[in-house]
Design an enzyme around this catalytic site. Sequence first.
Site, PDB file in Angstrom:
ATOM      1  N   CYS A   1       0.871  -1.171   0.000  1.00 24.79           N
ATOM      2  CA  CYS A   1       0.000   0.000   0.000  1.00 24.79           C
ATOM      3  C   CYS A   1       0.914   1.228   0.000  1.00 24.79           C
ATOM      4  O   CYS A   1       1.750   1.366   0.908  1.00 24.79           O
ATOM      5  CB  CYS A   1      -0.872  -0.042   1.253  1.00 24.79           C
ATOM      6  SG  CYS A   1      -1.894   1.405   1.525  1.00 24.79           S
TER       7      CYS A   1
ATOM      8  N   CYS B   1      -1.265   3.937  -6.334  1.00 24.61           N
ATOM      9  CA  CYS B   1      -2.100   3.312  -5.297  1.00 24.61           C
ATOM     10  C   CYS B   1      -2.369   1.907  -5.785  1.00 24.61           C
ATOM     11  O   CYS B   1      -2.688   1.698  -6.964  1.00 24.61           O
ATOM     12  CB  CYS B   1      -3.404   4.086  -5.123  1.00 24.61           C
ATOM     13  SG  CYS B   1      -4.663   3.214  -4.159  1.00 24.61           S
TER      14      CYS B   1
END
Length: 256
Positions: free
Chosen positions: A73, A184
């Site tokens: 992440c 992302c």
Amino acid sequence: MDRDFIGVMDSGVGGISVLREMTALMPQEDFHYFGDSLHAPYGTRTTEDVRALVFDIVDKFLKDGAKAIAIACNTATSAAVASLRRAYPRLPLVGIEPAIKPASIEHPGENILVMATPMTIREDKFQKLLSKYKDNANIIPLSCPGLMEYVEAGSIDSSDVENFLRNLLEPYTDDRVQAVVLGCTHYPFVLPVIKRVLGEGVSVYDGGAGTARQLRRMLKATGLLRTEADTMGRVTFSNSDPSPERIELCERLFRL
Ligand code: DGL
């Protein structure tokens, strides 16, 4: 849970895009993927809040016997990876950051759009990366609050996500950007829609494969890489949202 597994975490289901790269490169390893969908999105929380959530997840992985950890992440990496390295100096640990370096090397002087969460763009780590490569190309950071929610809902090719992306990306259509960086880990799942909006000719950069290679290098250097040619590792999933639909979505995205 098996000991000696690799713990992979994300704020939700997005990190499965990185997990896929890891299992393709290291099929012998056991992976356990944890998604924190209950607390998602991370990208619109405070940095301290995300750091605390990530520490809890890493501590749990270690208690369960993880031999290495991947923060799959970008947001969690920018909030917590430096503190994690200080807290666990000997732990094999990889994070992920937007692939601005290869994009700016391969597209000198061109327009590069970097899609990421508000926190990733706000954090020091990103600002440093930007200032390092800003003279190579015209790098345009674009904060995308609201986008990861479509992936969390399993809505990866719906007219809703397409309308959202058409609005968000309107200033960059008609070949106005030559490259897009997916900053992302949720965004690779909506890549077909992003390309439909920006143009099929846009070059795409995503840090997943580089992160998988980095993990492999780290395991090899520490003597932890499994090399038996004939054994297949196991991949398991859990989530802070324990509903069966959530785990089904994880498995569906993993198999895509
Ligand atoms: N998957 C996360 C990332 O790579 C972010 C999504 C979120 O906002 O939680 O940045």
